[in-house]
Design an enzyme around this catalytic site. Structure first.
Site, PDB file in Angstrom:
ATOM      1  N   ILE A   1       0.819  -1.218   0.000  1.00 22.26           N
ATOM      2  CA  ILE A   1       0.000   0.000   0.000  1.00 22.26           C
ATOM      3  C   ILE A   1       0.850   1.263   0.000  1.00 22.26           C
ATOM      4  O   ILE A   1       0.354   2.359  -0.205  1.00 22.26           O
ATOM      5  CB  ILE A   1      -1.001  -0.036   1.176  1.00 22.26           C
ATOM      6  CG1 ILE A   1      -1.825  -1.321   1.142  1.00 22.26           C
ATOM      7  CG2 ILE A   1      -1.936   1.160   1.175  1.00 22.26           C
ATOM      8  CD1 ILE A   1      -2.583  -1.570  -0.157  1.00 22.26           C
TER       9      ILE A   1
ATOM     10  N   GLU B   1      -9.192  -2.350   2.932  1.00 20.18           N
ATOM     11  CA  GLU B   1      -9.013  -3.202   4.101  1.00 20.18           C
ATOM     12  C   GLU B   1      -9.975  -4.372   3.989  1.00 20.18           C
ATOM     13  O   GLU B   1     -11.136  -4.180   3.652  1.00 20.18           O
ATOM     14  CB  GLU B   1      -9.336  -2.397   5.357  1.00 20.18           C
ATOM     15  CG  GLU B   1      -9.310  -3.240   6.604  1.00 20.18           C
ATOM     16  CD  GLU B   1      -9.593  -2.415   7.846  1.00 20.18           C
ATOM     17  OE1 GLU B   1      -8.957  -1.363   8.004  1.00 20.18           O
ATOM     18  OE2 GLU B   1     -10.446  -2.826   8.627  1.00 20.18           O
TER      19      GLU B   1
ATOM     20  N   HIS C   1      -2.829  -4.266  11.040  1.00 25.02           N
ATOM     21  CA  HIS C   1      -3.097  -3.631  12.336  1.00 25.02           C
ATOM     22  C   HIS C   1      -2.584  -4.475  13.489  1.00 25.02           C
ATOM     23  O   HIS C   1      -2.683  -4.074  14.642  1.00 25.02           O
ATOM     24  CB  HIS C   1      -4.594  -3.357  12.481  1.00 25.02           C
ATOM     25  CG  HIS C   1      -5.115  -2.503  11.359  1.00 25.02           C
ATOM     26  ND1 HIS C   1      -5.629  -3.040  10.200  1.00 25.02           N
ATOM     27  CD2 HIS C   1      -5.143  -1.166  11.193  1.00 25.02           C
ATOM     28  CE1 HIS C   1      -5.965  -2.055   9.380  1.00 25.02           C
ATOM     29  NE2 HIS C   1      -5.684  -0.912   9.953  1.00 25.02           N
TER      30      HIS C   1
ATOM     31  N   CYS D   1      -3.241  -2.204   4.451  1.00 20.41           N
ATOM     32  CA  CYS D   1      -2.881  -0.790   4.604  1.00 20.41           C
ATOM     33  C   CYS D   1      -1.356  -0.682   4.564  1.00 20.41           C
ATOM     34  O   CYS D   1      -0.672  -1.681   4.336  1.00 20.41           O
ATOM     35  CB  CYS D   1      -3.457  -0.214   5.906  1.00 20.41           C
ATOM     36  SG  CYS D   1      -3.495   1.598   5.938  1.00 20.41           S
TER      37      CYS D   1
HETATM   38  N1  GLN Z   1       0.141   5.052   1.261  1.00 18.85           N
HETATM   39  C1  GLN Z   1      -0.144   5.167   2.661  1.00 18.85           C
HETATM   40  C2  GLN Z   1       0.715   4.195   3.435  1.00 18.85           C
HETATM   41  O1  GLN Z   1       0.967   3.149   2.983  1.00 18.85           O
HETATM   42  C3  GLN Z   1      -1.590   4.895   2.959  1.00 18.85           C
HETATM   43  C4  GLN Z   1      -1.904   5.133   4.405  1.00 18.85           C
HETATM   44  C5  GLN Z   1      -3.373   5.095   4.743  1.00 18.85           C
HETATM   45  O2  GLN Z   1      -4.160   4.569   4.017  1.00 18.85           O
HETATM   46  N2  GLN Z   1      -3.741   5.639   5.855  1.00 18.85           N
HETATM   47  O3  GLN Z   1       1.132   4.455   4.523  1.00 18.85           O
HETATM   48 ZN    ZN Z   2      -4.991   2.394   4.642  1.00 21.30          ZN
END
Ligand code: GLN
Ligand code: ZN
Length: 772
Positions: A446, A680, A709, A741
């Site tokens: 991500i 997510e 998480h 994430c």
């Molecule tokens: N690109 C961001 C990361 O990977 C996305 C963070 C988020 O979605 N809060 O940290």
């Molecule tokens: Zn995220």
């Protein structure tokens, strides 16, 4: 507007005040207590000192009625859970053994016991702990905290007004406890809860409260007739009590709508209403119900959620109108000042001329006192303040910071074509497939990789001047080399540079955009001991130079595989900042979008074929009332498309959102017209994939298979199983494999292992595909 004194002298108050202290003393004391470095006695003493200081600030500013009970070691909804004795079974022993440790266990969990769930407080960035209730819940009154904090204020000789979360809002914020049927409605417990409020109110009266404020912000949301009937019953019952303080039912964050006539008729002595922003509709609604004859109206005319000075003249005119609609009109903030930083005067780095436009909690308090004085004694008595306010407002409106002709011209000439990619999705998908040549079930992440202690130290060293920019940037490049090498070894298909240079996904961009202000001490509580310092969208937004291109291209220079460019989207840039109050949000969003569009186009020109624009905040700024949502979603999705629509068909636009409940915005997600979305999903076991499919989402999607998480490492078998269920809903040529994430809060060891397993799972499932 009248220059004559009002019938009953208006008084100044606020709905609530920041808790943390000027230097976040509360955070330090609470975290010190958690680490065993601060004793419970010392923590209590620090807290009492902070409450005393806050009351002193309010009293010295001239506030007539001081809120109490709004202080919290962690969260005021959790305090309410304690007040009504709704301690979850799994925490009962801990609370009985030690109330303070039990309280923190409910907030944070322990090794063995899960905490309460945390979620956002309406559409703010404050988070509360969700009460867990069931048919067997037994409420018992514990007024100790409320009474103690009231007593402190009374002992100081102050007129104080305890603030409670109201019973209807408390129940509407609750969810069924674990093990309770999901369709259980906590509001059915109202008749059991009211006697507990009755007891607390009696205790508060005995302790010296003339008034008590009962907060019912849930009534500004769309409510069913049954819910409105519950509110009617609640205040008929509480109003009918004989042994109680006078009741001020407070609402904020929006207009009361259908709940206004209900509360106006209730046998309570006062209402507090928000008259700022969209809630200004309360003014006409109030007139339509014939006002509040015989009642006290506390008018929230000073916005408790933004950082801008009030337009005093306009507020006086609102207050003047309200005088005819209630027995007595007092002046307050629109909501608790918890949502703004404490003191603008502490911002020594902000140019004095601009600082005059800003009002944090202390400055807002002064505005409220000024307005109350003007209302009570005539505007002549506040002539100097009015003149100064007029001068500041005029200076702000005329400032080149606020109005940049080039930015305005460009924003004004945006066309529909600018907000639409020229090719339909299917055509783009084919061009991207040909250009990127990715395998089915492509793997990616991500964006962020672990933010290590060394990276944070390097940033602190740079700020403190211990290292120079060149050293710092070499440190970042070294990190990028490591992150890219790791991803190649792990066998990921679309790489990232890792975001090592970013402190925060909004602040990093805010610092590089003209028109944004940063604060040094502008801390606002996000949850518990976590405070954020939102940047301030102060003026017209422009991008003096590329912000991310050199890092992305550096990463790309190290590998043959595509490296994904990584930006924060316009909606999130607004949601996690203080926004302007002098133009529609849509206009600010468009300016931010144009700056980001240049960045997207520059990334593409520098050879980036995959660009991700994160919008984790798209859903959280959804207006509270359904009627306001279409307009919001229209400008929000337009801003995203304006950001991303300037690229070629073969350039793949990704977006990312951090939540799984998106049923109510799935159409808007489609309207973003992104090519790929990551979401997510690890915790909801690919239900997300099914939901997307059920909604007919036509594009590529990466529901997360690794829950970032938690430090837990998913096994390759587990990730493969999730992927197989995902394939039931989304075909292999449209399903991506990714964590749910960014990895910035994770450590390297579990990140390495988890991503190895994720790639292995993708390979396993690819081999099972029919034509493979
Ligand atoms: N690109 C961001 C990361 O990977 C996305 C963070 C988020 O979605 N809060 O940290
Ligand atoms: Zn995220």
């Amino acid at each position: 507007m009248t220059s004559k004194p009002a019938a009953a002298a208006a008084r100044a108050t606020v709905h609530g005040y920041p808790r943390q202290g000027q230097h976040r003393e509360l955070k330090k004391a609470v975290e010190g207590y958690w680490k065993g470095r601060v004793s419970a006695d010392a923590l209590h003493a620090t807290a009492a000192g902070l409450r005393r200081a806050a009351r002193g600030q309010l009293a010295d500013a001239g506030v007539d009625e001081i809120p109490t009970g709004d202080f919290s070691y962690y969260d005021h909804v959790l305090d309410t859970t304690v007040m009504v004795g709704a301690i979850p079974d799994r925490h009962r022993d801990a609370v009985a053994a030690d109330p303070l440790d039990g309280y923190f266990a409910m907030a944070r969990g322990t090794q063995d016991v899960a905490p309460l769930e945390m979620t956002k407080w309406f559409d703010t960035n404050y988070h509360y702990l969700v009460p867990e209730l069931g048919p067997d819940t037994v409420f018992t009154a514990d007024s100790a905290k409320q009474v103690a904090e009231l007593t402190e204020a009374v002992a100081q000789g102050l007129t104080a007004r305890p603030v409670l979360v109201g019973p209807v809002t408390y129940l509407l914020l609750a969810k069924p406890a674990p093990g309770v049927a999901a369709d259980f409605e906590p509001l059915t417990l109202l008749d059991r809860l009211l006697p507990v409020y009755a007891e607390v109110l009696a205790d508060l009266r005995a302790a010296g409260a003339t008034w008590a404020q009962v907060d019912e912000p849930a009534l500004v949301q769309d409510r069913t007739p049954a819910e409105l009937a519950a509110a009617e019953r609640a205040y008929r019952v509480l109003g009918g009590l004989t042994d109680r303080p006078k009741l001020l039912v407070a609402s904020y964050f929006d207009r009361l709508g259908d709940a206004l006539p209900v509360l106006a008729k209730a046998p309570v002595e006062g209402l507090a209403l928000d008259f700022t922003g969209a809630a200004a509709a309360n003014l006409d609604d109030l007139a339509a119900v014939g006002g509040l004859p015989g009642k006290r109206l506390v008018a929230g005319v000073v916005d408790g959620r933004n950082v801008w000075i009030n337009d005093l003249r306009r507020s006086l005119s609102t207050l003047g109108t309200l005088l005819g609609l209630a027995d007595r009109v007092d002046v307050s903030s629109s909501c608790s000042l918890l949502h703004v930083p404490l003191d603008a005067a502490a911002e020594k780095d902000i140019e004095p001329g601009i600082l005059r436009w800003l009002a944090f909690a202390r400055q807002k308090t002064t505005e409220i006192v000024t307005l109350a004085r003007g209302l009570a004694h005539g505007t002549d008595t506040i002539a100097a303040a009015l003149a100064a306010n007029r001068a500041d407002l005029t200076a702000r409106a005329a400032s080149p910071i606020t109005r940049d002709p080039a930015v305005r011209a460009r924003a004004g000439s945006v066309t529909v074509a600018d907000t639409r990619r020229p090719q339909p999705y299917a055509e783009r998908a084919a061009a991207q497939r040909a250009h990127l040549a990715l395998p089915p079930l492509p793997t990616t992440t991500i964006g962020s990789f672990p933010q290590t202690g060394e990276l944070r130290t390097a940033r602190a060293d740079l700020r403190a001047g211990r290292i120079d920019t060149a050293r710092y940037e070499e440190r970042i490049r070294a990190e990028i080399r490591e992150v890219v090498a790791f991803q190649e070894r792990a066998g990921l298909d679309v790489l990232v540079h890792g975001e090592a240079e970013r402190n925060d996904m909004v602040q990093y961009f805010a610092e590089q955009l003209t028109g944004y202000l940063a604060t040094r001490h502008g801390w606002v509580q996000s949850y518990g001991t976590r405070y954020v310092r939102p940047p301030i969208l102060a003026g017209d937004i422009s991008r003096p130079e590329p912000m991310t291109v050199r890092w992305t291209t550096y990463a790309q220079s190290l590998t043959e595989r595509p490296v994904k460019g990584m930006l924060t989207g316009p909606v999130t840039m607004l949601a996690w900042s203080f926004v302007r109050d002098d133009q529609p949000l849509a206009d600010t969003a468009r300016q931010v979008a144009l700056a980001l569009r240049d960045e997207v186009n520059d990334l593409e020109a520098a050879g980036t074929s995959v660009i991700q624009v994160d919008e984790p905040a798209l859903r959280e700024t959804l207006p509270l009332r359904a009627a306001d949502r279409p307009a919001y979603l229209a400008w929000a999705t337009e801003a995203f498309r304006l950001t991303t629509a300037g690229v070629r068909a073969a350039t793949q636009i990704h977006t990312h959102m951090c939540y799984a409940e998106f049923g109510d915005i799935v159409r808007a997600i489609d309207d973003l017209d992104a090519d790929v979305i990551s979401l997510e999903a690890a915790r909801s076991h690919m239900q997300v994939a099914r939901e997307l499919a059920a909604h007919g989402y036509p594009r590529e999607a990466g529901p997360g298979v690794y829950d970032i998480h938690s430090p837990r490492v998913p096994s390759a078998e587990e990730a493969a199983a999730l992927l197989r269920t995902g394939l039931d809903a989304i075909p292999a040529d449209r399903l991506w494999v990714n964590p749910d994430c960014g990895l910035k809060t994770r450590g390297w060891p579990e990140t390495r292992e988890s991503l190895h397993n994720l790639v292995k799972a993708a390979h396993t499932v690819r081999a099972e595909l029919p034509d493979h």
